[in-house]
Design a protein around this motif. Sequence first.
Motif, PDB file in Angstrom:
ATOM      1  N   PHE A 177      16.236  -4.978   6.699  1.00  0.00           N
ATOM      2  CA  PHE A 177      17.101  -4.555   7.802  1.00  0.00           C
ATOM      3  C   PHE A 177      17.366  -3.050   7.752  1.00  0.00           C
ATOM      4  CE2 PHE A 177      21.508  -3.711   9.208  1.00  0.00           C
ATOM      5  CZ  PHE A 177      21.335  -3.956  10.568  1.00  0.00           C
ATOM      6  N   TYR A 178      17.674  -2.521   6.597  1.00  0.00           N
ATOM      7  CA  TYR A 178      18.005  -1.098   6.507  1.00  0.00           C
ATOM      8  C   TYR A 178      16.775  -0.215   6.693  1.00  0.00           C
ATOM      9  CZ  TYR A 178      22.726  -2.342   5.348  1.00  0.00           C
ATOM     10  OH  TYR A 178      24.004  -2.854   5.418  1.00  0.00           O
ATOM     11  N   PHE A 179      15.601  -0.756   6.418  1.00  0.00           N
ATOM     12  CA  PHE A 179      14.378  -0.013   6.729  1.00  0.00           C
ATOM     13  C   PHE A 179      14.315   0.283   8.225  1.00  0.00           C
ATOM     14  CE2 PHE A 179       9.978  -0.069   8.222  1.00  0.00           C
ATOM     15  CZ  PHE A 179       9.416   0.941   7.450  1.00  0.00           C
ATOM     16  N   TRP A 180      14.585  -0.722   9.046  1.00  0.00           N
ATOM     17  CA  TRP A 180      14.507  -0.522  10.490  1.00  0.00           C
ATOM     18  C   TRP A 180      15.698   0.249  11.027  1.00  0.00           C
ATOM     19  CZ3 TRP A 180       9.911  -0.932  12.079  1.00  0.00           C
ATOM     20  CH2 TRP A 180       9.032  -1.831  11.456  1.00  0.00           C
ATOM     21  N   MET A 181      16.860   0.096  10.417  1.00  0.00           N
ATOM     22  CA  MET A 181      18.010   0.850  10.899  1.00  0.00           C
ATOM     23  C   MET A 181      17.815   2.353  10.729  1.00  0.00           C
ATOM     24  SD  MET A 181      19.966  -1.217  12.379  1.00  0.00           S
ATOM     25  CE  MET A 181      18.438  -2.081  12.812  1.00  0.00           C
TER      26      MET A 181
END
Length: 325
Positions: free
Chosen positions: A274-278
């Motif tokens: 998730f934080y990769f895409w955020m």
Amino acid sequence: TYCTCEACAAKDEAAGSHMGSLLMFINRLADAVKDAYPDRNIQILTLAYQYSENVPDPEVVKPRDNVIIQLCVIQACFTHTFDDPECEVNVKTYKNLTSWSKVCDELYVWDYAVNDSDKNSVGPNLNVLWDNMQTFRDCNVIGQFQNGFGVDTGEFVELRSYLIGQLLWNPNMTKDEYYTLWDEFMEDYYGAAAPYLKEYMELMVTTSQRKGLTDWNGHTAIWTDEDVYYAPRDENKALDYTVIDKCLELWDNAYACQLTAEERSRMEKSSLHFYFWMAGYARKQKEVRKYTEIYNALCDKYTYDYNNSLPAVGTVKGVDPTIPS
């Protein structure tokens, strides 16, 4: 690609499928093997894959009894069930499944429980796993290969592997039993964070089914870009962070929960994708830095090689090998 020589083209035309010439060749191999080893039960497996997915005319050629056909559903939609008549993508997938089941005594399936666009890609298919397993059972599928992530930091890979394993062991479970297993795993694995992560999973599914947001138009495949799930633009292509902001809220709530050390490590590891895409969807530069730092820290903690800096073998300094996964 398939052979386009005059002889093979004629066989394919007669069979009405590019599987025609391939299956004729496989049958010859199967006959030769049976003649050479009459006292052994040796089977020959071939893939019905992309150009060879369509069933040939059984009056022209059909599999020998010692030939296994493994149908690869690589062109399917994984947001909808394979037998959903309203999904125009899966109409062909379902037709191929039912057609092969009528002409093949040994039918296997190569299913795709993964979004291969990126190691961090979202690939929500948990809502259709039970239904698709019923379809496989009803089509007399006797073998499966479930193509999942090759990394253990993939999106909810532990949950997906668990549910697939349970369905393979007992495809006759009811849908209620399936969802009970899902909920029990979430509660046992993530503790108090489970409701927020379950809501996040459900949001990914409903967003991916929305028509008009992207060129995918409410469908997904094994190479689906993340805009399908996070919807940074609305139907009019204007910027819209409604889904992204809701996802951030759900993960913030999960991180704020009182968890055991083991539950927290599992939740952190599951948030990595998730934080990769955020970091890519962030609206301000400081947010880009913030989410990039979170992602990099999680990678360092859970041994994910985000910048190809880890050695191929051996212990990595600073990584705790006792962290549960």
